[in-house]
Motif scaffolding. Structure first.
Motif, short mmCIF file in Angstrom:
data_model
loop_
_atom_site.label_atom_id
_atom_site.label_comp_id
_atom_site.label_asym_id
_atom_site.label_seq_id
_atom_site.Cartn_x
_atom_site.Cartn_y
_atom_site.Cartn_z
N GLU A 6 0.83 -1.20 0.00
CA GLU A 6 0.00 0.00 0.00
C GLU A 6 0.87 1.25 0.00
OE1 GLU A 6 -2.91 0.23 3.04
OE2 GLU A 6 -3.51 -1.86 2.87
N THR A 7 0.49 2.22 -0.82
CA THR A 7 1.16 3.51 -0.82
C THR A 7 0.11 4.62 -0.95
OG1 THR A 7 1.45 3.43 -3.23
CG2 THR A 7 3.26 2.61 -1.88
N ARG A 8 0.46 5.81 -0.50
CA ARG A 8 -0.42 6.97 -0.65
C ARG A 8 0.04 7.78 -1.85
NH1 ARG A 8 -5.34 7.46 1.09
NH2 ARG A 8 -5.16 9.72 1.37
N ARG A 9 -0.91 8.16 -2.68
CA ARG A 9 -0.60 8.96 -3.86
C ARG A 9 -1.62 10.10 -3.97
NH1 ARG A 9 2.52 6.19 -7.82
NH2 ARG A 9 1.44 7.30 -9.50
N ALA A 10 -1.36 11.02 -4.85
CA ALA A 10 -2.27 12.14 -5.09
C ALA A 10 -2.31 12.42 -6.58
CB ALA A 10 -1.84 13.37 -4.31
N LEU A 11 -3.48 12.91 -7.02
CA LEU A 11 -3.66 13.18 -8.44
C LEU A 11 -4.63 14.35 -8.60
CD1 LEU A 11 -3.05 12.10 -11.34
CD2 LEU A 11 -5.18 10.80 -11.17
N GLN A 12 -4.38 15.21 -9.57
CA GLN A 12 -5.29 16.30 -9.89
C GLN A 12 -6.40 15.78 -10.80
OE1 GLN A 12 -5.43 19.65 -8.99
NE2 GLN A 12 -3.86 19.15 -7.47
N LEU A 13 -7.64 15.82 -10.31
CA LEU A 13 -8.79 15.37 -11.09
C LEU A 13 -9.82 16.49 -11.16
CD1 LEU A 13 -9.36 11.75 -9.71
CD2 LEU A 13 -8.25 12.40 -11.84
N ASN A 14 -10.07 16.99 -12.35
CA ASN A 14 -11.05 18.06 -12.56
C ASN A 14 -10.82 19.25 -11.63
OD1 ASN A 14 -12.17 16.44 -14.49
ND2 ASN A 14 -14.04 15.95 -13.34
N GLY A 15 -9.55 19.62 -11.45
CA GLY A 15 -9.23 20.80 -10.68
C GLY A 15 -9.16 20.60 -9.18
N ARG A 16 -9.30 19.36 -8.70
CA ARG A 16 -9.19 19.11 -7.27
C ARG A 16 -8.13 18.05 -7.03
NH1 ARG A 16 -14.92 16.53 -5.58
NH2 ARG A 16 -13.89 16.11 -3.59
N THR A 17 -7.43 18.19 -5.91
CA THR A 17 -6.41 17.20 -5.55
C THR A 17 -7.10 16.05 -4.82
OG1 THR A 17 -4.71 18.91 -5.34
CG2 THR A 17 -4.28 16.78 -4.29
N VAL A 18 -6.91 14.86 -5.36
CA VAL A 18 -7.51 13.67 -4.76
C VAL A 18 -6.39 12.79 -4.22
CG1 VAL A 18 -8.87 11.60 -5.16
CG2 VAL A 18 -9.51 13.75 -6.28
N ASP A 19 -6.34 12.64 -2.90
CA ASP A 19 -5.41 11.71 -2.28
C ASP A 19 -6.05 10.32 -2.29
OD1 ASP A 19 -3.38 13.61 -1.47
OD2 ASP A 19 -4.85 14.33 -0.02
N PHE A 20 -5.25 9.31 -2.52
CA PHE A 20 -5.81 7.95 -2.53
C PHE A 20 -4.77 6.94 -2.09
CE2 PHE A 20 -4.09 8.61 -6.77
CZ PHE A 20 -3.49 7.40 -7.11
N THR A 21 -5.28 5.81 -1.65
CA THR A 21 -4.42 4.69 -1.27
C THR A 21 -4.32 3.73 -2.44
OG1 THR A 21 -5.07 4.82 1.06
CG2 THR A 21 -4.14 2.73 0.30
N LEU A 22 -3.13 3.40 -2.82
CA LEU A 22 -2.89 2.46 -3.91
C LEU A 22 -2.50 1.11 -3.33
CD1 LEU A 22 -2.52 1.90 -6.96
CD2 LEU A 22 -0.12 2.57 -6.67
N LYS A 23 -3.24 0.09 -3.74
CA LYS A 23 -2.97 -1.27 -3.27
C LYS A 23 -2.66 -2.17 -4.46
CE LYS A 23 -5.96 -1.46 0.85
NZ LYS A 23 -7.07 -2.23 1.48
N ARG A 24 -1.65 -2.99 -4.30
CA ARG A 24 -1.40 -4.06 -5.27
C ARG A 24 -1.96 -5.35 -4.67
NH1 ARG A 24 1.28 -3.07 -9.80
NH2 ARG A 24 2.57 -1.18 -9.95
N ALA A 25 -2.76 -6.05 -5.47
CA ALA A 25 -3.43 -7.23 -4.95
C ALA A 25 -3.54 -8.29 -6.05
CB ALA A 25 -4.82 -6.86 -4.43
N SER A 26 -3.93 -9.49 -5.63
CA SER A 26 -4.12 -10.59 -6.58
C SER A 26 -5.49 -10.43 -7.24
CB SER A 26 -4.02 -11.93 -5.86
OG SER A 26 -2.75 -12.10 -5.28
N ARG A 27 -5.53 -9.66 -8.29
CA ARG A 27 -6.77 -9.39 -9.02
C ARG A 27 -6.44 -9.18 -10.48
NH1 ARG A 27 -10.00 -5.39 -6.64
NH2 ARG A 27 -10.86 -4.92 -8.68
N ARG A 28 -7.48 -9.17 -11.33
CA ARG A 28 -7.26 -9.07 -12.77
C ARG A 28 -7.51 -7.68 -13.33
NH1 ARG A 28 -9.96 -14.66 -15.19
NH2 ARG A 28 -8.64 -16.13 -14.03
N SER A 29 -8.18 -6.83 -12.57
CA SER A 29 -8.53 -5.52 -13.10
C SER A 29 -8.37 -4.47 -12.01
CB SER A 29 -9.97 -5.53 -13.62
OG SER A 29 -10.87 -5.85 -12.58
N VAL A 30 -8.50 -3.21 -12.41
CA VAL A 30 -8.39 -2.10 -11.48
C VAL A 30 -9.73 -1.92 -10.76
CG1 VAL A 30 -8.04 0.40 -11.26
CG2 VAL A 30 -6.65 -0.94 -12.86
N GLY A 31 -9.67 -1.78 -9.44
CA GLY A 31 -10.88 -1.58 -8.65
C GLY A 31 -10.82 -0.27 -7.89
N LEU A 32 -11.94 0.44 -7.83
CA LEU A 32 -12.04 1.71 -7.11
C LEU A 32 -13.05 1.56 -5.99
CD1 LEU A 32 -12.22 4.23 -10.09
CD2 LEU A 32 -10.20 3.26 -9.01
#
Length: 232
Positions: A6-32
């Protein structure tokens, strides 16, 4: 402490800063997932992070709406003796210190001896009653609609009222016991109609309307008021 996956990251989305937790897991697709701690993004173990920003930008409106809805959720209700909790849409006072939990005309009598015991005692009572009451409503409407389901289970989902699987298993959230009966019936009908249409197409909503003509009103009521039933 965060795991190494798990790591913490941030991204600018539609003019707002969105902090999020990034997890690597045993899965086949990206989940939100949006929860009390914000956005969590789960990706496959070998997923190239260079592709992640584009995916999140595609989902920017959905992420923003869910984060705003989470921020607007009411503060957890104070569960103390005398507090009032809705039961089938009507306020009932919490009473504690009983040897057997039961529902009275204007009170919920709990097997609890202190304030700390109340949340677990209330959930236990609500689950017990929901297991019988929701099963009865499901059987009633299945008969009226001439539909058959394979199994019924209680759900503990954090935001969803119900679900229906391709295997005809219907789950209904035990917190529905707080809602008015017409609203409960709308959720029951909604999930039963998924036995025919496992989607939200025009055909699905036409089927819902055949049994619940004012389904739009019920759905709007849940969106406006339902969040408080998850606030304890």
């Amino acid at each position: 402490m965060r795991s190494q996956a798990e790591t913490r990251r941030a991204l600018q989305l539609n003019g707002r800063t969105v902090d999020f937790t990034l997890k690597r897991a045993s899965r086949r697709s990206v989940g939100l997932k949006i929860g009390p701690d914000g956005l969590t993004v789960s990706v496959p173990q070998r997923f190239p992070l260079a592709e992640l920003d584009a995916i999140l930008h595609q989902k920017a409106n959905w992420i923003a709406s869910k984060l705003d809805a989470m921020a607007a959720r009411p503060e957890p209700a104070a569960l103390v003796a005398g507090a009032r909790i809705d039961w089938l849409g009507e306020p009932h006072a919490l009473q504690i210190g009983f040897s057997r939990a039961r529902v009275e005309a204007d009170s919920l009598q709990l097997v609890a001896h202190s304030t700390a015991d109340i949340p677990a005692a209330l959930e236990k009572l609500m689950r017990r009653e929901a297991r019988v009451f929701l099963a009865e409503r499901l059987a009633l409407w299945a008969g009226r609609l001439n539909l058959r389901y394979h199994d019924f289970k209680l759900s503990s989902a954090g935001t969803r009222w119900g679900s229906c699987t391709s295997g005809a298993v219907i789950r209904l959230n035990w917190r529905l016991m707080q809602a008015p009966l017409p609203v409960i019936d709308y959720v029951v009908i909604h999930e039963l109609c998924h036995l025919v249409e496992l989607n939200h197409s025009e055909r699905f909503w036409a089927l819902v309307a055949s049994a619940c003509p004012d389904w739009r009103h019920k759905r709007a009521w849940l969106k406006q008021h339902g969040s408080r039933y998850f606030s304890w």
